[in-house]
Structures are given as structure tokens and as C-alpha cells.
Design a protein around this motif. Structure first.
Motif, short mmCIF file in Angstrom:
data_model
loop_
_atom_site.label_atom_id
_atom_site.label_comp_id
_atom_site.label_asym_id
_atom_site.label_seq_id
_atom_site.Cartn_x
_atom_site.Cartn_y
_atom_site.Cartn_z
N HIS A 113 0.85 -1.19 0.00
CA HIS A 113 0.00 0.00 0.00
C HIS A 113 0.89 1.24 0.00
O HIS A 113 2.00 1.22 0.52
CB HIS A 113 -0.95 0.01 1.20
CG HIS A 113 -0.27 0.07 2.53
ND1 HIS A 113 -0.06 1.25 3.22
CD2 HIS A 113 0.26 -0.91 3.31
CE1 HIS A 113 0.55 0.99 4.35
NE2 HIS A 113 0.77 -0.31 4.45
N GLY A 114 0.37 2.27 -0.62
CA GLY A 114 1.13 3.51 -0.74
C GLY A 114 0.32 4.51 -1.54
O GLY A 114 -0.88 4.66 -1.32
N ALA A 115 0.99 5.17 -2.47
CA ALA A 115 0.31 6.18 -3.29
C ALA A 115 0.80 6.09 -4.73
O ALA A 115 1.91 5.64 -5.00
CB ALA A 115 0.57 7.58 -2.73
N ILE A 116 -0.07 6.51 -5.64
CA ILE A 116 0.27 6.60 -7.07
C ILE A 116 0.10 8.05 -7.46
O ILE A 116 -1.03 8.55 -7.56
CB ILE A 116 -0.63 5.69 -7.93
CG1 ILE A 116 -0.54 4.24 -7.46
CG2 ILE A 116 -0.25 5.79 -9.40
CD1 ILE A 116 -1.49 3.30 -8.19
N ASP A 117 1.21 8.74 -7.64
CA ASP A 117 1.18 10.19 -7.90
C ASP A 117 0.33 10.92 -6.86
O ASP A 117 -0.45 11.82 -7.17
CB ASP A 117 0.65 10.47 -9.31
CG ASP A 117 1.69 10.23 -10.38
OD1 ASP A 117 2.88 10.04 -10.02
OD2 ASP A 117 1.34 10.20 -11.57
N GLY A 118 0.50 10.49 -5.60
CA GLY A 118 -0.20 11.15 -4.51
C GLY A 118 -1.56 10.59 -4.17
O GLY A 118 -2.14 10.96 -3.14
N HIS A 119 -2.09 9.68 -5.00
CA HIS A 119 -3.40 9.08 -4.74
C HIS A 119 -3.21 7.76 -3.99
O HIS A 119 -2.51 6.87 -4.47
CB HIS A 119 -4.15 8.81 -6.06
CG HIS A 119 -4.39 10.04 -6.88
ND1 HIS A 119 -5.43 10.91 -6.65
CD2 HIS A 119 -3.71 10.54 -7.95
CE1 HIS A 119 -5.39 11.88 -7.53
NE2 HIS A 119 -4.35 11.68 -8.34
#
Length: 301
Positions: A113-119
């Protein structure tokens, strides 16, 4: 006797030290047979710069190519190993241990889990090198865990599929993962969260017949093989010659099975754009202007 090659050169090599040349500096494209320098291949995300062929990559690479820096892999619950004590030419337990040692993972799926371009996003990626990415109890547990994490974090669930189907060594236990993963995707949808499936080469069998075709958005890499049964089996069943490119991503896009076919180099930006479209709230429409009160009637002269 050539004293340079027999005496001088060995002495110089001894003084300078002999350097071993790695064996993996060059890779051959399986599609066009062109040789590619390993650094060029890494820069292109393992896409052939000559013909555009998308090579198969590891699940860990999928995660790195997709999520922003700082993502976290999660530890998955351990599923029962060898529930049927299956044995063919070798014990299934031995095959499983060998696959785990080779791939450096417990089963055929990695979840992070994390972010994709901030999402924010939760990503699950299949490892085809782990027993063909086959879906056993461990894979089913991973998809269920990823779905629960997405609901907990109020984040979209993205699954990169690359699988040959169900894991035959687990028999009916493997088949039960099909309804389990369907229920997992339903959990995500009931929470109002996007479920996005990215199909890599190959995506076949029980994975295609279960959760992989239930996404809100279906994306595939170019020329990915996608289907349930093999083309030869289908031809023998329907007794007809299949169209050119049947079960390839571009054919499925033309026939409405897929929403997008995206180059690997553009996948991250495309996923971020899709998440933004599905998750960002629309601006509130301006309230209608209040009607002005009617002017009072003019006084009689």
C-alpha cells in the motif's frame, strides 16, 4: 614461443587483477531476438526498445514501477501448505519450498500500500515465476487481505494479474478461491471504492474466470494473452478457425472486453488519472440565483 602472450600478459593480469565479466549484461528479446544492454532494458521497464515487446517482470518490480517511493509491503497470512498431501512425480510440499526459495516469497502474490502520484492505493501483483502464478489458498488469502486493507484505508484496489489459472496440486481447495476472490472484490465495491484490474501476459484460467473480469476498469498491457481456455482447446470445441490475434489484448479491446491497453511506461500515469476521475469529488454546482422580489406597483399619480 610468443613471450608477450605466454609471459608478459599473464604477469600484467596478475598485477592488475583479473576482472570477471557478468553473464547478465545482455538480454535477448523473445519477440524480435535483438540483444539489449541490461541498463537500457531497466530504463525501458523491460520493454524491448526495438519492437515494443513487453517482457514478463517480477511482482516486486510491478510494485516499484507503480507506487510512489515510501510504499510498504504487508505480511500476508500463511495459508495451509499442501492441504491434500498431493504427490505426482514429486511431493507438492517440495515443489512449494523450491518455488519459495527461488522467488523469495511465500506465494504467488505480493501486496503493498502507498500512493500513485499522490493518490492512495492498495496494489496486489501476481508473480508468474512462482508456479506459473497459479491460484491456490495462499493467493486467495492475499486477494482477500488486499481487499480488506483497501476498505480499511478507504483506497482503491489495483490487482496486476499474471497467472496460468488454478493450482492443480490443491484440487478443490484451489477452486474455492474463485468465489472467495469474487466476494473480496464485492467488499471493495460495496465500500464505494474503485476496483481496477491490470492484465499482464498471461492472464488465463481460474483467475480470468473469477475476480479478474469483475473490475470497474479493465486495463491490459500490449499483446497480453487473456482468456480462459487455450486457443487450441476452443478450436477443437467449436470446430472453427479462430480469428487472428484472438485472446490478445488489442482484440479484446476492439470487442469491448477491455477499457484500455496501456504501455508499461504510461501505466503509472494512467492509473493515477483513472483514480483521480473515479475518486475526486466533482465541484459543487453553483446554487441557482434567488429570484429577485417583484418591484412594488407604481404609485398612482
Amino acid at each position: 614461443m610468443n613471450w608477450i602472450s605466454e609471459w608478459a600478459l599473464p604477469k600484467i593480469q596478475t598485477w592488475l587483477g583479473r576482472k570477471e565479466v557478468p553473464d547478465n549484461l545482455w538480454h535477448q528479446c523473445p519477440a524480435c531476438n535483438q540483444m539489449i544492454f541490461h541498463k537500457d532494458l531497466e530504463r525501458s521497464l523491460h520493454v524491448c526498445p526495438h519492437c515494443g515487446h513487453h517482457m514478463r517482470i517480477a511482482a516486486s518490480q510491478r510494485i516499484e514501477y507503480t507506487l510512489d517511493e515510501g510504499f510498504q509491503r504487508i505480511e500476508l497470512p500463511r495459508a495451509p501448505a499442501d492441504p491434500l498431501r498431493f504427490r505426482d512425480q514429486r511431493r507438492y510440499a517440495d515443489r512449494l519450498k523450491e518455488a519459495q526459495a527461488k522467488a523469495g516469497m511465500d506465494d504467488a502474490v505480493v501486496v503493498a500500500h502507498g500512493a500513485i502520484d499522490g493518490h492512495r492505493a492498495v496494489v496486489a501483483a501476481f508473480e508468474f515465476g512462482f508456479m506459473g502464478g497459479s491460484m491456490g489458498a495462499g493467493v486467495g488469502e492475499a486477494i482477500v487481505t488486499a481487499a480488506k486493507l483497501a476498505v480499511l484505508q478507504d483506497a482503491p484496489l489495483i490487482v496486476f494479474t499474471a497467472s496460468g489459472g488454478a493450482r492443480m496440486q490443491e484440487g478443490a481447495v484451489s477452486l474455492m478461491q474463485m468465489p472467495r476472490t469474487v466476494i473480496a472484490t464485492q467488499m471493495v465495491k460495496e465500500a464505494g471504492l474503485p476496483f481496477i484490474v491490470v492484465m499482464a501476459d498471461p492472464t488465463t484460467g481460474g483467475v480470468t474466470a473469477s475476480f479478474a473480469m469483475l473490475g470497474d476498469i479493465h486495463i491490459a498491457e500490449p499483446n497480453a494473452l487473456i482468456g480462459f481456455a487455450g486457443a487450441r482447446v476452443i478450436e477443437q470445441t467449436v470446430r472453427e478457425k479462430l480469428p487472428e490475434g484472438f485472446q490478445r489484448a488489442e482484440y479484446l479491446l476492439e470487442h469491448g472486453i477491455l477499457d484500455m491497453v496501456v504501455h508499461r511506461g504510461e501505466m503509472r500515469a494512467s492509473l493515477a488519472r483513472v483514480i483521480s476521475l473515479l475518486r475526486d469529488k466533482r465541484p459543487a454546482e453553483p446554487a441557482e440565483a434567488a429570484e429577485e422580489p417583484a418591484a412594488p406597483p407604481a404609485a398612482n399619480a
